[in-house]
Design a protein around this motif. Structure first.
Motif, PDB file in Angstrom:
ATOM      1  N   ALA A 138       0.830  -1.211   0.000  1.00 34.36           N
ATOM      2  CA  ALA A 138       0.000   0.000   0.000  1.00 34.36           C
ATOM      3  C   ALA A 138       0.859   1.253   0.000  1.00 34.36           C
ATOM      4  N   TYR A 139       1.979   1.210   0.730  1.00 35.99           N
ATOM      5  CA  TYR A 139       2.838   2.385   0.827  1.00 35.99           C
ATOM      6  C   TYR A 139       3.542   2.698  -0.495  1.00 35.99           C
ATOM      7  N   LEU A 140       3.524   1.763  -1.435  1.00 33.75           N
ATOM      8  CA  LEU A 140       4.129   1.999  -2.747  1.00 33.75           C
ATOM      9  C   LEU A 140       3.121   2.519  -3.767  1.00 33.75           C
ATOM     10  N   LEU A 141       1.882   2.717  -3.337  1.00 39.64           N
ATOM     11  CA  LEU A 141       0.825   3.119  -4.268  1.00 39.64           C
ATOM     12  C   LEU A 141       0.387   4.560  -4.027  1.00 39.64           C
ATOM     13  N   VAL A 146      -6.976   6.898  -4.792  1.00 34.50           N
ATOM     14  CA  VAL A 146      -7.797   6.359  -3.705  1.00 34.50           C
ATOM     15  C   VAL A 146      -6.943   5.582  -2.715  1.00 34.50           C
ATOM     16  N   ILE A 147      -6.209   4.605  -3.206  1.00 33.24           N
ATOM     17  CA  ILE A 147      -5.397   3.772  -2.324  1.00 33.24           C
ATOM     18  C   ILE A 147      -4.270   4.581  -1.699  1.00 33.24           C
ATOM     19  N   GLY A 148      -3.664   5.467  -2.480  1.00 34.43           N
ATOM     20  CA  GLY A 148      -2.581   6.286  -1.952  1.00 34.43           C
ATOM     21  C   GLY A 148      -3.029   7.129  -0.778  1.00 34.43           C
ATOM     22  N   ALA A 149      -4.216   7.723  -0.897  1.00 37.88           N
ATOM     23  CA  ALA A 149      -4.730   8.547   0.195  1.00 37.88           C
ATOM     24  C   ALA A 149      -4.949   7.716   1.451  1.00 37.88           C
ATOM     25  N   ALA A 150      -5.497   6.509   1.291  1.00 37.30           N
ATOM     26  CA  ALA A 150      -5.729   5.632   2.441  1.00 37.30           C
ATOM     27  C   ALA A 150      -4.417   5.199   3.072  1.00 37.30           C
TER      28      ALA A 150
END
Length: 227
Positions: A138-141, A146-150
């Motif tokens: 997740a930290y690489l996105l 959407v995923i980056g913000a989360a």
């Protein structure tokens, strides 16, 4: 842990307790799918994983996964949230379960004892297959809107825990976070396969896991593991 199916695929073991024969509720099925999703996303990453593979790992149908979560993106977001919830719950439990007198008897301050317990909690979570790696993926996105913000919200929540709840200063919080990321990298590399054959990697493992090395070697995913 995983268990093989007749076709060679694996399902993620879910402890359903003494009532394993009863029909599971939707909440229990959701929990079962999230356990599988942690393992699959942890091994495959967001782009590499599919809802079909998560469904097979959970022992349910792919349409059922979609019915509960709607899309792979929603499933990944729920998996990130679950991983962070487990991580912070383990940290908070470790923070409050200490004996100040016992810490002083060990010759360390209660603050250092708490840090030691929280570090141990992070290591213990290796048993939750895929948890550390799902967060790392997740930290690489960050570029995903959407995923980056989360992922950023979750990363910031971990930092705030170190600073506000643990009471670490910025340098100690950074060091704590850096060591955790090192362990996550070692898990993702499946570099445990080189333990015992590569002196430098053996040294690294003994440095990172001085007291719980045998257990860590037993639970870390291997290169040949599906997840």
């Amino acid at each position: 842990m995983t268990s093989p199916q007749p076709d060679g695929r694996s399902t993620v073991a879910v402890d359903e307790g003494p009532d394993a024969g009863r029909r599971l509720s939707s909440d229990e099925r959701r929990r079962q799918i999230l356990v599988a999703a942690l393992a699959v996303f942890g091994a495959r990453g967001y782009e590499g994983a599919t809802t079909d593979e998560v469904a097979r790992a959970a022992g349910v149908s792919q349409p059922y996964v979609v019915r509960l979560f709607g899309s792979k993106e929603n499933l990944f977001l729920a998996t990130i949230e679950d991983a962070l919830a487990q991580l912070l719950a383990a940290f908070r439990a470790a923070l409050v379960t200490g004996d100040a007198d016992a810490a002083l008897e060990e010759g360390i301050t209660p603050e250092k004892a708490a840090a030691k317990r929280i570090g141990q909690a992070y290591v213990d979570l290796i048993e939750v297959r895929g948890l550390h790696q799902t967060l790392a993926h997740a930290y690489l996105l960050g570029s995903n809107p959407v995923i980056g913000a989360a992922a950023r919200r979750g990363f910031a929540a971990v930092w705030r825990f170190f600073r506000e709840e643990m009471g670490l200063d910025a340098d100690d919080a950074r060091a704590f976070l850096a060591e955790g990321m090192l362990i996550s990298t070692m898990i993702g590399l499946r570099i445990v396969d080189d333990y015992g054959s590569d002196p430098q990697i053996t040294e690294l493992f003994r440095s990172c896991f001085p007291s719980e090395l045998p257990h860590v070697l037993d639970v870390l995913p291997r290169g040949a593991d599906r997840w």
